[in-house]
Design a protein around this motif. Sequence first.
Motif, mmCIF file in Angstrom:
data_model
loop_
_atom_site.group_PDB
_atom_site.id
_atom_site.type_symbol
_atom_site.label_atom_id
_atom_site.label_comp_id
_atom_site.label_asym_id
_atom_site.label_seq_id
_atom_site.Cartn_x
_atom_site.Cartn_y
_atom_site.Cartn_z
ATOM 1 N N ALA A 48 20.115 -21.599 49.678
ATOM 2 C CA ALA A 48 19.875 -21.258 51.083
ATOM 3 C C ALA A 48 18.429 -21.502 51.489
ATOM 4 C CB ALA A 48 20.253 -19.805 51.338
ATOM 5 N N MET A 49 17.483 -21.302 50.575
ATOM 6 C CA MET A 49 16.064 -21.406 50.893
ATOM 7 C C MET A 49 15.448 -22.735 50.479
ATOM 8 S SD MET A 49 15.127 -18.682 52.500
ATOM 9 C CE MET A 49 16.734 -18.895 53.304
ATOM 10 N N ARG A 50 16.235 -23.637 49.936
ATOM 11 C CA ARG A 50 15.679 -24.885 49.416
ATOM 12 C C ARG A 50 14.971 -25.683 50.515
ATOM 13 N NH1 ARG A 50 16.905 -26.936 44.697
ATOM 14 N NH2 ARG A 50 18.928 -25.881 44.582
ATOM 15 N N GLY A 51 13.673 -25.899 50.328
ATOM 16 C CA GLY A 51 12.900 -26.676 51.275
ATOM 17 C C GLY A 51 12.700 -26.030 52.626
ATOM 18 N N ALA A 52 12.937 -24.731 52.743
ATOM 19 C CA ALA A 52 12.799 -24.052 54.033
ATOM 20 C C ALA A 52 11.352 -24.119 54.532
ATOM 21 C CB ALA A 52 13.237 -22.596 53.914
ATOM 22 N N PRO A 53 11.150 -24.179 55.838
ATOM 23 C CA PRO A 53 9.772 -24.195 56.354
ATOM 24 C C PRO A 53 9.001 -22.935 55.960
ATOM 25 C CG PRO A 53 11.339 -24.828 58.057
ATOM 26 C CD PRO A 53 12.144 -24.316 56.909
ATOM 27 N N VAL A 54 9.678 -21.795 55.958
ATOM 28 C CA VAL A 54 9.053 -20.528 55.585
ATOM 29 C C VAL A 54 10.142 -19.582 55.111
ATOM 30 C CG1 VAL A 54 9.190 -19.618 57.940
ATOM 31 C CG2 VAL A 54 7.512 -18.667 56.342
ATOM 32 N N ALA A 55 9.819 -18.740 54.154
ATOM 33 C CA ALA A 55 10.752 -17.727 53.661
ATOM 34 C C ALA A 55 9.957 -16.491 53.287
ATOM 35 C CB ALA A 55 11.531 -18.247 52.448
ATOM 36 N N ALA A 128 5.621 -5.752 39.486
ATOM 37 C CA ALA A 128 5.051 -7.007 39.007
ATOM 38 C C ALA A 128 6.100 -7.884 38.329
ATOM 39 C CB ALA A 128 3.907 -6.727 38.041
ATOM 40 N N VAL A 129 6.904 -7.309 37.433
ATOM 41 C CA VAL A 129 7.903 -8.142 36.754
ATOM 42 C C VAL A 129 8.945 -8.637 37.741
ATOM 43 C CG1 VAL A 129 7.544 -7.083 34.488
ATOM 44 C CG2 VAL A 129 9.324 -6.190 35.992
ATOM 45 N N ALA A 130 9.247 -7.820 38.764
ATOM 46 C CA ALA A 130 10.187 -8.264 39.799
ATOM 47 C C ALA A 130 9.617 -9.465 40.549
ATOM 48 C CB ALA A 130 10.488 -7.121 40.756
ATOM 49 N N LEU A 131 8.341 -9.395 40.933
ATOM 50 C CA LEU A 131 7.720 -10.502 41.657
ATOM 51 C C LEU A 131 7.630 -11.755 40.786
ATOM 52 C CD1 LEU A 131 4.862 -8.558 43.463
ATOM 53 C CD2 LEU A 131 6.896 -9.542 44.536
ATOM 54 N N ASN A 132 7.307 -11.592 39.523
ATOM 55 C CA ASN A 132 7.244 -12.754 38.642
ATOM 56 C C ASN A 132 8.624 -13.384 38.465
ATOM 57 O OD1 ASN A 132 4.482 -12.733 38.266
ATOM 58 N ND2 ASN A 132 4.561 -11.481 36.417
ATOM 59 N N TRP A 133 9.657 -12.545 38.395
ATOM 60 C CA TRP A 133 11.032 -13.067 38.318
ATOM 61 C C TRP A 133 11.362 -13.840 39.587
ATOM 62 C CZ3 TRP A 133 15.602 -13.459 40.726
ATOM 63 C CH2 TRP A 133 16.728 -13.798 39.964
ATOM 64 N N ILE A 134 11.028 -13.272 40.743
ATOM 65 C CA ILE A 134 11.321 -13.913 42.023
ATOM 66 C C ILE A 134 10.606 -15.257 42.129
ATOM 67 C CG2 ILE A 134 10.899 -13.722 44.511
ATOM 68 C CD1 ILE A 134 11.309 -10.625 44.081
ATOM 69 N N TYR A 135 9.341 -15.277 41.720
ATOM 70 C CA TYR A 135 8.591 -16.530 41.818
ATOM 71 C C TYR A 135 9.185 -17.595 40.896
ATOM 72 C CZ TYR A 135 4.811 -19.886 41.930
ATOM 73 O OH TYR A 135 4.084 -21.052 42.075
ATOM 74 N N ALA A 136 9.540 -17.203 39.676
ATOM 75 C CA ALA A 136 10.055 -18.170 38.704
ATOM 76 C C ALA A 136 11.464 -18.640 39.038
ATOM 77 C CB ALA A 136 10.027 -17.557 37.301
ATOM 78 N N ASN A 137 12.307 -17.730 39.523
ATOM 79 C CA ASN A 137 13.730 -18.030 39.651
ATOM 80 C C ASN A 137 14.207 -18.318 41.068
ATOM 81 O OD1 ASN A 137 14.916 -17.543 36.812
ATOM 82 N ND2 ASN A 137 13.614 -15.751 37.148
ATOM 83 N N VAL A 139 11.552 -18.732 44.157
ATOM 84 C CA VAL A 139 10.564 -19.499 44.919
ATOM 85 C C VAL A 139 10.374 -20.893 44.338
ATOM 86 C CG1 VAL A 139 8.163 -19.621 45.670
ATOM 87 C CG2 VAL A 139 9.365 -17.436 45.715
ATOM 88 N N ARG A 140 10.112 -20.991 43.052
ATOM 89 C CA ARG A 140 9.814 -22.300 42.466
ATOM 90 C C ARG A 140 10.985 -23.276 42.598
ATOM 91 N NH1 ARG A 140 5.208 -23.192 39.961
ATOM 92 N NH2 ARG A 140 6.102 -24.970 38.868
ATOM 93 N N PHE A 193 1.668 -17.714 51.049
ATOM 94 C CA PHE A 193 1.179 -18.797 50.208
ATOM 95 C C PHE A 193 1.724 -20.141 50.677
ATOM 96 C CE2 PHE A 193 1.324 -14.957 47.696
ATOM 97 C CZ PHE A 193 0.111 -14.958 47.021
ATOM 98 N N ASP A 194 0.871 -21.161 50.596
ATOM 99 C CA ASP A 194 1.278 -22.548 50.780
ATOM 100 C C ASP A 194 1.819 -23.020 49.434
ATOM 101 O OD1 ASP A 194 1.366 -25.347 50.816
ATOM 102 O OD2 ASP A 194 -0.325 -25.514 52.178
ATOM 103 N N PHE A 195 3.118 -23.267 49.372
ATOM 104 C CA PHE A 195 3.723 -23.579 48.078
ATOM 105 C C PHE A 195 3.112 -24.827 47.456
ATOM 106 C CE2 PHE A 195 6.997 -25.573 45.392
ATOM 107 C CZ PHE A 195 7.137 -24.563 44.448
ATOM 108 N N ALA A 196 2.865 -25.858 48.251
ATOM 109 C CA ALA A 196 2.296 -27.089 47.705
ATOM 110 C C ALA A 196 0.937 -26.848 47.064
ATOM 111 C CB ALA A 196 2.183 -28.153 48.798
#
Length: 302
Positions: A48-55, A128-137, A139-140, A193-196
């Motif tokens: 659903a969020m793939r390549g979204a302008p903002v999330a 913190a572990v929740a945010l790291n999970w979200i970023y890895a699984n 956002v990235r 954050f600017d993902f790029a």
Amino acid sequence: MRDLTDYSVKEWLTATPLAHRLRRARNRMVDRIYRDRPGEGQAQVVEAMRGAPVAAFTVAFNMPDAIAFLSDAMGRFLPGTPLVVCDNSTNAEARAAIAGLCAARGHPYCALPPSPYRGGKNGSRSHAVALNWIYANLVRPAAPRVFALIDHDLIPLAPADLAASLAGQPCYGLVRHGEGNAAWYLWPGYSVFDFAAVKDLPLDFGTDTPLTLDTGGQNWSVLYRALELPRLRMASRQRVYLADPETGETEHFLLTDRWLHVGGAGHRGGGPGALARVRKAYDADPQGLITALFASGPLAAG
């Protein structure tokens, strides 16, 4: 993380540097193990969020009313920004209620794996572990052009453009500083954050205890240390007051830009009551609540 040369002789004699490094190694191991666990709804959120302008991503924690409030306020003031709800709740009934709310309102929802910190004694590490999970699984792999981390009890009170807040910067948000050092970080309850700009960095939303930095502090050495803070635009911060019409007493809150942080809705003693009082004032006059906050008491640095 503090350099080894920054420790005093007394700290070396008490093995403080070793203790800090052992704790850090343990935290990184826990993070790696946790990141490998799947979350329910993970694939659907990424798609659903793939390549979204903002999330915008929020970590839900046992407070369906907070998610409902945030949903309503973002629908009013940020209608074009999808709200991704990542559920870190420890209460099964709360999880069910939050999942149902998201399904009814069309919010992407992911039930995070059970936290390794479930005793309620280490909220910062759990977050913190929740945010790291979200970023890895989430956002990235989804790679939205802009991603924001928003506390579940941070309520917008005016229109906002999260992507525009960056305007050529790699990040934007509410700055917090370490004690007795030059380190700083962005509070992950309000950060964009600017993902790029950050996708090749090993972002880590863990705490940095030696530098007295709370959740998100590990990104000092990963990202923020290389930035010149005086050259960046960052969020404003003010202490505001809201009068309780029933008692006449005032209660203080943090206002960052035009977002009101109810503060500790999931854990402090008066959290749910404070959330209900702010919600009542918002329902009475969503457009006028920010004026009421300014008019109800003196402003000071938060």
